[in-house]
Design a protein around this motif. Structure first.
Motif, PDB file in Angstrom:
ATOM      1  N   PRO A 245       0.820  -1.222   0.000  1.00 16.97           N
ATOM      2  CA  PRO A 245       0.000   0.000   0.000  1.00 16.97           C
ATOM      3  C   PRO A 245       0.850   1.268   0.000  1.00 16.97           C
ATOM      4  N   ASP A 246       2.034   1.191   0.607  1.00 19.46           N
ATOM      5  CA  ASP A 246       2.919   2.357   0.622  1.00 19.46           C
ATOM      6  C   ASP A 246       3.392   2.674  -0.800  1.00 19.46           C
ATOM      7  N   TYR A 247       3.857   1.649  -1.507  1.00 18.58           N
ATOM      8  CA  TYR A 247       4.324   1.829  -2.895  1.00 18.58           C
ATOM      9  C   TYR A 247       3.215   2.432  -3.759  1.00 18.58           C
ATOM     10  N   LEU A 248       1.993   1.873  -3.598  1.00 13.30           N
ATOM     11  CA  LEU A 248       0.883   2.301  -4.446  1.00 13.30           C
ATOM     12  C   LEU A 248       0.388   3.698  -4.091  1.00 13.30           C
ATOM     13  N   SER A 249       0.754   4.178  -2.901  1.00 11.67           N
ATOM     14  CA  SER A 249       0.305   5.519  -2.506  1.00 11.67           C
ATOM     15  C   SER A 249       1.185   6.613  -3.106  1.00 11.67           C
ATOM     16  N   HIS A 250       2.354   6.234  -3.651  1.00 10.33           N
ATOM     17  CA  HIS A 250       3.216   7.244  -4.274  1.00 10.33           C
ATOM     18  C   HIS A 250       2.574   7.705  -5.587  1.00 10.33           C
ATOM     19  N   PRO A 251       2.480   9.019  -5.809  1.00  7.93           N
ATOM     20  CA  PRO A 251       1.822   9.494  -7.042  1.00  7.93           C
ATOM     21  C   PRO A 251       2.518   8.976  -8.300  1.00  7.93           C
ATOM     22  N   GLN A 252       3.834   8.718  -8.192  1.00 10.84           N
ATOM     23  CA  GLN A 252       4.565   8.267  -9.382  1.00 10.84           C
ATOM     24  C   GLN A 252       4.633   6.744  -9.480  1.00 10.84           C
ATOM     25  N   ALA A 253       3.883   6.022  -8.623  1.00 12.26           N
ATOM     26  CA  ALA A 253       3.965   4.550  -8.606  1.00 12.26           C
ATOM     27  C   ALA A 253       3.599   3.974  -9.964  1.00 12.26           C
ATOM     28  N   LYS A 254       4.373   2.936 -10.356  1.00 15.54           N
ATOM     29  CA  LYS A 254       4.121   2.299 -11.649  1.00 15.54           C
ATOM     30  C   LYS A 254       3.461   0.951 -11.397  1.00 15.54           C
ATOM     31  N   GLU A 255       3.808  -0.045 -12.209  1.00 14.82           N
ATOM     32  CA  GLU A 255       3.173  -1.366 -12.098  1.00 14.82           C
ATOM     33  C   GLU A 255       3.816  -2.180 -10.973  1.00 14.82           C
ATOM     34  N   LEU A 256       2.979  -2.793 -10.147  1.00 11.76           N
ATOM     35  CA  LEU A 256       3.481  -3.644  -9.064  1.00 11.76           C
ATOM     36  C   LEU A 256       2.785  -4.999  -9.134  1.00 11.76           C
ATOM     37  N   THR A 257       3.591  -6.067  -9.067  1.00  7.16           N
ATOM     38  CA  THR A 257       3.033  -7.425  -9.004  1.00  7.16           C
ATOM     39  C   THR A 257       3.506  -8.060  -7.705  1.00  7.16           C
ATOM     40  N   LEU A 258       2.577  -8.613  -6.938  1.00  9.28           N
ATOM     41  CA  LEU A 258       2.933  -9.345  -5.716  1.00  9.28           C
ATOM     42  C   LEU A 258       2.664 -10.826  -5.955  1.00  9.28           C
ATOM     43  N   ILE A 259       3.717 -11.624  -5.880  1.00  8.89           N
ATOM     44  CA  ILE A 259       3.575 -13.083  -6.001  1.00  8.89           C
ATOM     45  C   ILE A 259       3.716 -13.658  -4.601  1.00  8.89           C
ATOM     46  N   PHE A 260       2.690 -14.344  -4.147  1.00  9.17           N
ATOM     47  CA  PHE A 260       2.653 -14.835  -2.764  1.00  9.17           C
ATOM     48  C   PHE A 260       2.468 -16.351  -2.799  1.00  9.17           C
ATOM     49  N   GLY A 261       3.490 -17.070  -2.357  1.00  5.49           N
ATOM     50  CA  GLY A 261       3.437 -18.533  -2.389  1.00  5.49           C
ATOM     51  C   GLY A 261       3.260 -19.132  -1.004  1.00  5.49           C
ATOM     52  N   VAL A 262       2.292 -20.022  -0.891  1.00 13.52           N
ATOM     53  CA  VAL A 262       2.095 -20.803   0.332  1.00 13.52           C
ATOM     54  C   VAL A 262       1.725 -22.224  -0.106  1.00 13.52           C
ATOM     55  N   ARG A 263       1.641 -23.114   0.879  1.00 15.38           N
ATOM     56  CA  ARG A 263       1.261 -24.474   0.494  1.00 15.38           C
ATOM     57  C   ARG A 263      -0.231 -24.587   0.200  1.00 15.38           C
ATOM     58  N   TYR A 264      -1.033 -24.160   1.179  1.00 17.82           N
ATOM     59  CA  TYR A 264      -2.476 -24.404   1.121  1.00 17.82           C
ATOM     60  C   TYR A 264      -3.254 -23.093   1.018  1.00 17.82           C
TER      61      TYR A 264
END
Ligand SMILES: Cc1cc2nc3c(=O)[nH]c(=O)nc-3n(C[C@H](O)[C@H](O)[C@H](O)COP(=O)(O)OP(=O)(O)OC[C@H]3O[C@@H](n4cnc5c(N)ncnc54)[C@H](O)[C@@H]3O)c2cc1C
Length: 229
Positions: A122-141
């Motif tokens: 959310p911090d990154y996305l709050s920057h007016p100049q923020a570009k594309e962000l991808t979050l890859i989140f791996g878990v088992r289940y």
């Protein structure tokens, strides 16, 4: 400083969200992605363990996301704490923070490695100049996709944010991404070599992802990582 436990929430088996406050300060200053360290004398020895802050700055409160390490020293101690209990802590520190919000970025987490990204995304996305962000989140289940609703809501609010959860042991009912984060990293970066990649989790995954990125030609400055072990 003392951190006083305010509340806890079980997120998954043996994974817990903790809310702490620091009564002796009005505001706890930190950058999203930094960690605090707890200290206690346990078994006659002074033990220190760092924990990534899993929340945005909010007065004197901060939140953590922890898993119970069987046979460990400090995590079992924190898991037996009850609201009102206190633990000694030191001020937030660390260099695992957003470096260039004006560059496209990929965040990669496994397990409780998601903790700093709950603050950084959310911090990154709050920057007016923020570009594309991808979050890859791996878990088992699927039941271990902690904070899934929050990241999905963030993706609905920000067209430049993609949330890619992936399960290594999916139930048949799961129809989205499966397998390790490494597989999806290649799709997220495609032909791009100008992204910043932030990685957080246990050493084996972090080192593997770093190795892949280096082999693809990424500069070390573009690879920002935090290892939990
Ligand atoms: C900068 C930093 C930030 C961290 N942030 C978090 C966090 O937000 N949440 C969190 O749960 N942990 C986090 N850790 C790990 C944490 O500091 C402790 O190492 C962890 O709680 C285990 O401590 P312990 O005393 O219970 O076990 P120990 O007796 O220290 O270790 C037992 C074993 O557990 C392994 N281990 C360490 N961390 C984990 C883990 N998370 N999952 C599985 N095995 C592990 C270690 O390799 C070791 O072999 C962080 C570590 C670092 C360096």
């Amino acid at each position: 400083m003392k951190a006083v436990l305010v509340s806890v929430l079980d997120l998954a088996p043996e994974v817990r969200h903790f809310v702490f406050e620091v009564p002796e300060v009005e505001r706890l200053h930190f950058k999203p992605g930094q960690f605090i360290s707890f200290q206690e004398t346990l078994g006659g020895k002074k033990i220190t363990r760092p924990y990534s802050i899993a929340s945005l700055p909010d007065g004197n409160r901060f939140e953590l996301c922890l898993n119970l390490v069987h046979g460990g020293i400090f995590s079992p101690y924190l898991f037996q704490m009850r609201p009102g209990d206190a633990v000694e802590m030191s001020a937030p520190l660390g260099f695992f923070v957003v470096r260039n919000p004006d560059k496209d970025a990929v965040f990669i987490a496994t397990g409780t490695g998601i903790a700093p990204f709950r603050s950084m995304a959310p911090d990154y996305l709050s920057h007016p100049q923020a570009k594309e962000l991808t979050l890859i989140f791996g878990v088992r289940y699927e039941h271990s996709l902690y904070y899934r609703d929050e990241f999905e809501a963030l993706a609905r609010r920000h067209a430049n944010f993609r949330f890619w959860p992936t399960l290594s042991r999916p139930e048949p009912s799961w129809s989205a991404r499966t397998g390790h984060v490494q597989i999806h990293l290649l799709e997220a970066i495609g032909d791009r070599r100008d992204l910043d990649v932030y990685i957080c989790g246990l050493k084996a995954m972090v080192d593997d992802v770093r190795g892949i990125l280096k082999a693809l030609g990424f500069d070390r400055k573009q690879i920002i990582f935090e290892k939990y072990d």
